[in-house]
Design a protein around this motif. Structure first.
Motif, PDB file in Angstrom:
ATOM      1  N   PHE A 138      -6.859  -5.141  10.776  1.00 40.72           N
ATOM      2  CA  PHE A 138      -6.637  -3.725  11.067  1.00 40.72           C
ATOM      3  C   PHE A 138      -6.975  -3.425  12.522  1.00 40.72           C
ATOM      4  O   PHE A 138      -7.791  -4.110  13.147  1.00 40.72           O
TER       5      PHE A 138
ATOM      6  N   TYR B 230      -2.413  -7.252  -6.583  1.00 40.41           N
ATOM      7  CA  TYR B 230      -3.715  -7.669  -6.043  1.00 40.41           C
ATOM      8  C   TYR B 230      -3.790  -9.194  -5.945  1.00 40.41           C
ATOM      9  O   TYR B 230      -4.410  -9.738  -5.032  1.00 40.41           O
TER      10      TYR B 230
ATOM     11  N   VAL C  35      -8.991  -6.723  -3.433  1.00 36.28           N
ATOM     12  CA  VAL C  35     -10.145  -6.165  -4.152  1.00 36.28           C
ATOM     13  C   VAL C  35      -9.852  -4.687  -4.402  1.00 36.28           C
ATOM     14  O   VAL C  35      -9.564  -3.940  -3.457  1.00 36.28           O
ATOM     15  N   ASP C  36      -9.918  -4.285  -5.661  1.00 36.93           N
ATOM     16  CA  ASP C  36      -9.600  -2.906  -6.006  1.00 36.93           C
ATOM     17  C   ASP C  36     -10.793  -2.002  -5.673  1.00 36.93           C
ATOM     18  O   ASP C  36     -11.855  -2.129  -6.294  1.00 36.93           O
ATOM     19  N   PRO C  37     -10.650  -1.092  -4.691  1.00 37.21           N
ATOM     20  CA  PRO C  37     -11.792  -0.241  -4.334  1.00 37.21           C
ATOM     21  C   PRO C  37     -12.236   0.690  -5.462  1.00 37.21           C
ATOM     22  O   PRO C  37     -13.398   1.089  -5.508  1.00 37.21           O
TER      23      PRO C  37
ATOM     24  N   GLN D 101       0.842  -1.212   0.000  1.00 35.71           N
ATOM     25  CA  GLN D 101       0.000   0.000   0.000  1.00 35.71           C
ATOM     26  C   GLN D 101       0.868   1.249   0.000  1.00 35.71           C
ATOM     27  O   GLN D 101       0.391   2.332  -0.336  1.00 35.71           O
TER      28      GLN D 101
ATOM     29  N   THR E 203     -12.562   4.739   8.191  1.00 37.67           N
ATOM     30  CA  THR E 203     -12.674   3.515   8.993  1.00 37.67           C
ATOM     31  C   THR E 203     -11.882   2.359   8.365  1.00 37.67           C
ATOM     32  O   THR E 203     -12.097   1.204   8.720  1.00 37.67           O
ATOM     33  N   GLU E 204     -10.986   2.685   7.473  1.00 33.42           N
ATOM     34  CA  GLU E 204     -10.055   1.725   6.848  1.00 33.42           C
ATOM     35  C   GLU E 204     -10.748   0.639   6.029  1.00 33.42           C
ATOM     36  O   GLU E 204     -10.156  -0.397   5.740  1.00 33.42           O
ATOM     37  N   GLN E 205     -12.018   0.871   5.656  1.00 33.98           N
ATOM     38  CA  GLN E 205     -12.717  -0.148   4.851  1.00 33.98           C
ATOM     39  C   GLN E 205     -12.110  -0.249   3.450  1.00 33.98           C
ATOM     40  O   GLN E 205     -12.030  -1.339   2.876  1.00 33.98           O
TER      41      GLN E 205
ATOM     42  N   ARG F 208     -14.606  -1.639  -7.263  1.00 39.56           N
ATOM     43  CA  ARG F 208     -15.699  -2.175  -6.456  1.00 39.56           C
ATOM     44  C   ARG F 208     -16.578  -1.075  -5.851  1.00 39.56           C
ATOM     45  O   ARG F 208     -17.792  -1.210  -5.792  1.00 39.56           O
TER      46      ARG F 208
ATOM     47  N   SER G 214      -8.966   0.478   2.714  1.00 39.19           N
ATOM     48  CA  SER G 214      -7.657  -0.180   2.877  1.00 39.19           C
ATOM     49  C   SER G 214      -7.823  -1.683   3.042  1.00 39.19           C
ATOM     50  O   SER G 214      -7.054  -2.468   2.473  1.00 39.19           O
ATOM     51  N   SER G 215      -8.824  -2.079   3.830  1.00 39.66           N
ATOM     52  CA  SER G 215      -8.995  -3.520   4.059  1.00 39.66           C
ATOM     53  C   SER G 215      -9.404  -4.208   2.755  1.00 39.66           C
ATOM     54  O   SER G 215      -9.010  -5.345   2.484  1.00 39.66           O
ATOM     55  N   MET G 216     -10.186  -3.498   1.939  1.00 39.28           N
ATOM     56  CA  MET G 216     -10.564  -4.055   0.645  1.00 39.28           C
ATOM     57  C   MET G 216      -9.322  -4.273  -0.233  1.00 39.28           C
ATOM     58  O   MET G 216      -9.154  -5.329  -0.849  1.00 39.28           O
ATOM     59  N   GLU G 217      -8.440  -3.273  -0.232  1.00 46.14           N
ATOM     60  CA  GLU G 217      -7.188  -3.398  -0.995  1.00 46.14           C
ATOM     61  C   GLU G 217      -6.393  -4.603  -0.516  1.00 46.14           C
ATOM     62  O   GLU G 217      -5.854  -5.369  -1.320  1.00 46.14           O
ATOM     63  N   MET G 218      -6.319  -4.762   0.813  1.00 49.04           N
ATOM     64  CA  MET G 218      -5.516  -5.854   1.357  1.00 49.04           C
ATOM     65  C   MET G 218      -6.162  -7.221   1.123  1.00 49.04           C
ATOM     66  O   MET G 218      -5.526  -8.245   1.283  1.00 49.04           O
ATOM     67  N   MET G 219      -7.463  -7.216   0.788  1.00 48.90           N
ATOM     68  CA  MET G 219      -8.119  -8.481   0.435  1.00 48.90           C
ATOM     69  C   MET G 219      -7.949  -8.785  -1.055  1.00 48.90           C
ATOM     70  O   MET G 219      -8.533  -9.742  -1.569  1.00 48.90           O
TER      71      MET G 219
END
Lengths: 270, 260
Positions: A89, A79, B136-138, A55, B125-127, B141, B129-134
């Motif tokens: 987190f 990805y 999944v391209d925000p 990131q 709320t880092e949602q 999406r 960021s968490s999507m990126e780390m899963m």
């Protein structure tokens, strides 16, 4: 540390807003073990996880995960690599418009073509692993802080990742919730054979479950090794951090001018 | 003096940099079209959120603006004995100008601000960021369905605004003030050209829809992830969208109806 490193950071330099966060960090994180990264607040522990997850990009140096040079990966490959990673987190970062069940099912729905009954079984198994199978119908707003992190943990292991990163998992937790999280991290690591990276400044909890630990301060790794090696580390700085001493190499007082002159006593520098 | 010049230059550089980031962001969103099987349900959900839920405010506003146009038009035209032209006046005013512009302003205030706040809160709320780390391209999406929904919903909302406005004008002009119904509809039919008026009005609303949705999603994505940052981004969405719509309206009107 060890030769079979899953994650390698070599001479990593990273600056943000003109401030140097890392100044030549070198670190090897072994496969299949729990590695704790500790250090005082504001030393860039979370930043380190974001560098590993791609990131953020370092100014220079190598960040390698499972043999992939992360900063040089194309967007699509990055990805794809992240599908092998899970990240917990600090806030949990659950999707607030989805239920607990749907949050855990989310990565399965996006990345697999599994039928709905199989997704249901996997979700229930993951929730069972964190002790929240009975909470599957709740919304994130109905969960306590500890439950939120457990759901987030279930979601981050939904795809059976190779690597899981925990960002301050114990921060702000009551003793019971902390005990639950310690147990979960240990059990998940041993049962799934995960490589776990644990970022925390909770020394006793981190050292109780990790196989290796390192302490970061002032942009560098100031100490690393097994918990026993770290406890016996000769560096005063490491000992001050591990024992929570208020004064030492990291001074209690913020640098300030002459005391007498500040209080207006005679003899102080004017 | 030098400080002022430097400050002016800094603002200029920051503005250009921000515009560059917004363009890069737009390229990422437009280039990353999700699979139809994934993207279509997300698009439908967002069309409901930004389009269907904006219907009430658009319909009510359209009705009242049409009624006001009927009253004002009748008052002015009756001085010249031309009150029969009220239908023509109302239709052209709505289709060419008021429907695209007022719908866009209402859209920016209702749907645009909601989009910015929603995306900003997801960032805080880092949602995202968490999507990126899963993996999944925000941008695909989260952002793309919202951008396309705004782009598609605006022309439809503007057309509904026009239709309701014409009905509002008829209620006042024909039902209340007694203009002959045949004149109302007949003059409208004779004077409104499909390509010159209706299509140009739709083109305007398509452009406004794209710009408003772009500003809204970008401000949310680029905001400082704090409560003050989200508040500031939401305000910027409404202000920038309104100014962009009014400025673009002048440019488009000059191009479409200027007859230079």
């Amino acid at each position: 540390m060890v030769s079979s490193a899953y994650i390698t950071l070599k001479d990593v330099v990273f600056s943000r807003s003109g401030r140097r966060i890392f100044d030549g960090v070198t670190l090897n994180i072994p496969k299949g073990k729990i590695t704790a990264i500790m250090g005082p607040s504001g030393t860039g522990k979370t930043t380190l996880l974001r560098l590993i997850g791609g990131q953020l990009r370092p100014d220079s140096g190598l960040v390698s995960v499972a043999g992939h040079d992360v900063p040089k990966l194309k967007r699509r490959d990055l990805y794809r690599l992240r599908e092998k990673m899970g990240m917990l987190f600090q806030s949990g970062a659950l999707f607030t418009d989805l239920s607990v069940y749907e949050n855990v099912a989310f990565p399965l729905r996006v990345h697999t073509a599994l039928p709905e009954d199989m997704i249901r079984d996997i979700v229930l198994m993951k929730l069972e692993a964190v002790g929240l199978r009975g909470a599957r119908q709740l919304m994130p707003s109905e969960l306590s802080g500890g439950m939120t992190r457990r759901v987030a943990l279930a979601r981050s292991i939904a795809l059976d990742p190779e690597l899981i990163m925990y960002d301050e998992p114990f921060a702000g937790q009551d003793p019971i919730a902390m005990g639950v999280l310690v147990k979960l991290i240990r059990d998940l690591n041993s049962s799934m054979g995960l490589t776990s990276v644990l970022v925390s400044h909770d020394v006793p909890e981190s050292l109780s479950i990790c196989h290796f630990a390192c302490i970061i301060a002032d942009g560098k790794v100031i100490g690393e090794g097994t918990p026993e090696e770290l406890r016996a580390h000769p560096s005063e700085r490491v000992q001050q951090f591990l024992n929570g001493e208020p004064d030492g190499p990291v001074p209690f007082h913020y640098p300030s001018g002459d005391t007498a002159s500040d209080f207006g006593f005679p003899g102080g520098a004017s | 003096m030098m400080d002022r010049i430097a400050a002016f230059g800094r603002v200029g550089i920051e503005t250009i940099a921000s515009f560059g980031r917004a363009s890069q962001f737009l390229a990422g969103v437009v280039g990353g079209v999700p699979k139809p099987s994934v993207g279509f349900p997300l698009l439908i959900r967002q069309l409901y959120a930004v389009g269907v839920l904006s219907l009430a405010i658009v319909v009510v506003s359209g009705l009242f603006i049409g009624m006001v146009l009927g009253l004002q038009g009748y008052t002015i035209l009756s001085d010249f004995g031309s009150e029969a032209a009220i239908g023509q006046m109302i239709a052209l005013t709505l289709v060419r100008e008021l429907a695209p512009v007022v719908t866009a302003l209402l859209f920016a205030g209702r749907a645009g601000s909601a989009l910015t706040a929603e995306i900003g809160l997801m960032k805080a709320t880092e949602q995202l960021s968490s999507m990126e780390m899963m993996g999944v391209d925000p941008l695909r999406r989260v952002i793309a369905p919202r951008l396309w929904a705004g782009f598609l919903a605006m022309p439809v909302l503007a057309m509904i605004f026009s239709v309701v406005g014409v009905i509002g004008g008829m209620l006042v002009g024909v039902e209340w003030l007694g203009v002959f119904e045949g004149s109302y509809w007949g003059n409208m039919q004779a004077s409104v050209d499909f390509v010159d008026d209706v299509v140009n009005g739709i083109i305007k609303s398509v452009v406004f829809g794209f710009v408003c949705a772009w500003i809204a999603v970008y401000q949310g994505y680029d905001c400082v992830p704090t409560s003050a940052g989200i508040s500031s981004a939401t305000t910027k969405t409404v202000v920038y969208s309104s100014l962009a719509v009014l400025g673009l309206d002048f440019v488009l009107t000059a191009v479409m109806f200027g007859n230079f």
